[in-house]
Design a protein around this motif. Sequence first.
Motif, mmCIF file in Angstrom:
data_model
loop_
_atom_site.group_PDB
_atom_site.id
_atom_site.type_symbol
_atom_site.label_atom_id
_atom_site.label_comp_id
_atom_site.label_asym_id
_atom_site.label_seq_id
_atom_site.Cartn_x
_atom_site.Cartn_y
_atom_site.Cartn_z
ATOM 1 N N ALA A 61 10.336 -9.829 20.064
ATOM 2 C CA ALA A 61 10.268 -8.974 21.242
ATOM 3 C C ALA A 61 8.912 -9.095 21.924
ATOM 4 O O ALA A 61 8.826 -9.164 23.158
ATOM 5 C CB ALA A 61 10.550 -7.527 20.855
ATOM 6 N N GLY A 62 7.848 -9.140 21.123
ATOM 7 C CA GLY A 62 6.515 -9.280 21.693
ATOM 8 C C GLY A 62 6.324 -10.606 22.405
ATOM 9 O O GLY A 62 5.721 -10.660 23.492
ATOM 10 N N ARG A 63 6.836 -11.662 21.819
ATOM 11 C CA ARG A 63 6.725 -12.974 22.462
ATOM 12 C C ARG A 63 7.537 -13.022 23.751
ATOM 13 O O ARG A 63 7.094 -13.551 24.768
ATOM 14 C CB ARG A 63 7.201 -14.063 21.494
ATOM 15 N N LEU A 64 8.755 -12.488 23.710
ATOM 16 C CA LEU A 64 9.596 -12.507 24.901
ATOM 17 C C LEU A 64 8.995 -11.669 26.027
ATOM 18 O O LEU A 64 9.142 -12.001 27.214
ATOM 19 C CB LEU A 64 10.999 -11.992 24.571
ATOM 20 N N ASP A 65 8.315 -10.597 25.681
ATOM 21 C CA ASP A 65 7.723 -9.731 26.691
ATOM 22 C C ASP A 65 6.649 -10.464 27.500
ATOM 23 O O ASP A 65 6.324 -10.060 28.627
ATOM 24 C CB ASP A 65 7.134 -8.482 26.038
#
Length: 255
Positions: A17-21
């Motif tokens: 989720a952090g990478r996609l954000d």
Amino acid sequence: MISVEASNVSTAWLAVAGRLDREPKRKAIHSVVRISDPVAETPVVRAAMDDLLAAQDLQGVDTVANTIFPAALAVSSRDHAELVRRYVGMYPLLQRRFPQNRRGTYFHRLIQYPGSKGPFDQIGAVISRIRIERDGGNPKQARYETALAVADDAAENVPVYIPGRDNNAMAFPCLSHCSFQLDTEGRVHLLATYRSQYMVQRGYGNYLALGLLLAHVADQTGLQVGHLTVVAGRAYLEPPVMQVRRMLTRFAEMT
């Protein structure tokens, strides 16, 4: 492309989720997630995930996970054969009670794949083949590759998509196939491929369910649970973005 290595289901979801954000439009073409202990979670993260989903009136983690692997039913079943019998018996009720299951569930597709000779239990075939290899004394390590849409002639392979039937570009199934591998240390591993994956609505539950499915195969074959690798053709961190970001900030130290 994003690539993540994580210790458990919770840290894997946070990392992805952090990478996609940070990706344009919060989308990535090709994501690879490798989870070393896919049956483990961090309780506070799991609770926060369920709270986030409930606040958006979305299905909880367990509900999502049960479409891939009915863990509670498996625990109360003597073996895989009984699990299949009980699930097939209750499947019509599941479709009537939950409208989102009208096109089917992943677990039903995995154990009742419509082959040329009738419904085919792909997971049962995987378990049987692994037992044969294990008992033979020199098990093949990389024999369990997936061939899409081939069930009857390739018991090691676990396809989900049915050509000619599953033509809706946005609907079931997004999970394309599962492939199991053995190693020399007595572990079984799982590679799962998605054509598309929504990380808020489904991502956490998908990771958890696939880990439980892997654990089931390991239990039925007398092997240890290995790692889970999930590949998605497209991964998307959909809204609610601000709530997800607050969750990522709260657990920043875990990633």
